[in-house]
Write a protein that holds these residues in place. Structure first.
Motif, PDB file in Angstrom:
ATOM      1  N   CYS A  25     -44.342  -3.671 -36.402  1.00 27.07           N
ATOM      2  CA  CYS A  25     -43.968  -2.560 -35.918  1.00 27.07           C
ATOM      3  C   CYS A  25     -42.960  -1.278 -36.973  1.00 27.07           C
ATOM      4  O   CYS A  25     -42.703  -0.218 -36.291  1.00 27.07           O
ATOM      5  CB  CYS A  25     -43.727  -2.911 -34.635  1.00 27.07           C
ATOM      6  N   GLN A  26     -42.155  -2.408 -37.744  1.00 27.08           N
ATOM      7  CA  GLN A  26     -40.881  -1.719 -38.276  1.00 27.08           C
ATOM      8  C   GLN A  26     -41.466  -0.777 -39.117  1.00 27.08           C
ATOM      9  O   GLN A  26     -41.315   0.521 -39.367  1.00 27.08           O
ATOM     10  CB  GLN A  26     -40.672  -3.152 -38.940  1.00 27.08           C
ATOM     11  N   ALA A  29     -42.689   2.114 -37.898  1.00 27.73           N
ATOM     12  CA  ALA A  29     -42.017   2.858 -37.598  1.00 27.73           C
ATOM     13  C   ALA A  29     -41.806   4.342 -38.672  1.00 27.73           C
ATOM     14  O   ALA A  29     -41.610   5.209 -38.238  1.00 27.73           O
ATOM     15  CB  ALA A  29     -41.156   2.213 -36.370  1.00 27.73           C
ATOM     16  N   ARG A  42     -38.979   4.570 -34.017  1.00 26.53           N
ATOM     17  CA  ARG A  42     -38.586   3.121 -34.597  1.00 26.53           C
ATOM     18  C   ARG A  42     -38.607   1.905 -33.095  1.00 26.53           C
ATOM     19  O   ARG A  42     -38.921   2.267 -32.413  1.00 26.53           O
ATOM     20  CB  ARG A  42     -36.292   3.184 -33.700  1.00 26.53           C
ATOM     21  N   CYS A  43     -38.426   0.773 -33.761  1.00 30.12           N
ATOM     22  CA  CYS A  43     -39.110  -0.305 -33.094  1.00 30.12           C
ATOM     23  C   CYS A  43     -38.004  -1.027 -32.310  1.00 30.12           C
ATOM     24  O   CYS A  43     -37.408  -1.403 -33.194  1.00 30.12           O
ATOM     25  CB  CYS A  43     -40.359  -1.502 -33.576  1.00 30.12           C
ATOM     26  N   GLU A  46     -41.682  -5.069 -28.970  1.00 32.10           N
ATOM     27  CA  GLU A  46     -43.127  -5.035 -28.944  1.00 32.10           C
ATOM     28  C   GLU A  46     -42.770  -3.256 -28.366  1.00 32.10           C
ATOM     29  O   GLU A  46     -44.287  -2.754 -27.859  1.00 32.10           O
ATOM     30  CB  GLU A  46     -43.571  -5.733 -27.950  1.00 32.10           C
ATOM     31  N   ARG A  47     -42.239  -2.757 -28.121  1.00 31.85           N
ATOM     32  CA  ARG A  47     -41.857  -1.563 -28.084  1.00 31.85           C
ATOM     33  C   ARG A  47     -41.455  -0.262 -28.943  1.00 31.85           C
ATOM     34  O   ARG A  47     -40.572  -0.998 -30.079  1.00 31.85           O
ATOM     35  CB  ARG A  47     -40.669  -1.269 -26.517  1.00 31.85           C
ATOM     36  N   LEU A  48     -42.246   0.998 -28.624  1.00 30.84           N
ATOM     37  CA  LEU A  48     -42.142   2.024 -29.748  1.00 30.84           C
ATOM     38  C   LEU A  48     -41.147   3.232 -28.595  1.00 30.84           C
ATOM     39  O   LEU A  48     -42.097   3.385 -27.564  1.00 30.84           O
ATOM     40  CB  LEU A  48     -43.632   2.134 -30.253  1.00 30.84           C
TER      41      LEU A  48
END
Length: 113
Positions: A25-26, A29, A42-43, A46-48
Motif C-alpha cells: 500500500c505504501q 500511495a 497515504r496509507c 488497509e485504508r487509503l
C-alpha cells in the motif's frame, strides 16, 4: 496549502477508501501521488486516504491503477455503500463543473412558455 498542478480547490475532495489484497500500500500511495489530479495519497493499514480533483481524477482510474499492485477497492458491506456514494458525489461534481447557469429572470434553455 499549495495545490499541485491539475488540482483545483473547488473540486478537491478527500476520500477514505478501504483496500483488499496483499500488495504494498505504501508503494501504491507513492505512485498515486505522482498521478495528475491527485493532491495527496497515504496509507494507514488497509485504508487509503486520497485527496484529488474530482474533475481530473476518477475512482474508476484508481481501480485501474490498483490492479498491478495486487490490490482492489473493498466493495462489500459499508465499504461498498461508501464507494457508491463517493462515485455519485464525484459525478455530481463533474456535472456541476461543466454546467452553465442561466439568469433567474429567464426560463432555462430548452423550456418554452
Amino acid at each position: 496549502m499549495m495545490l499541485k498542478p491539475g488540482v483545483r480547490q473547488p473540486y478537491l475532495v478527500r476520500r477514505r477508501l478501504k483496500l483488499r489484497g496483499k500488495g504494498d500500500c505504501q508503494a501504491l500511495a507513492a505512485a498515486l501521488a505522482e498521478e495528475p489530479g491527485v493532491q495527496e495519497a497515504r496509507c494507514e493499514g488497509e485504508r487509503l486516504w486520497l485527496a484529488y480533483d474530482a474533475v481530473n481524477f476518477q475512482l474508476e482510474r484508481l481501480a485501474e491503477l490498483l490492479t498491478p499492485w495486487d490490490l482492489a477497492l473493498a466493495d462489500k458491506g459499508w465499504a461498498g455503500l461508501r464507494l457508491g456514494y463517493y462515485r455519485f458525489l464525484d459525478q455530481n461534481i463533474r456535472d456541476n463543473a461543466t454546467h452553465e447557469p442561466w439568469c433567474c429572470h429567464r426560463l432555462p434553455p430548452g423550456i418554452k412558455k
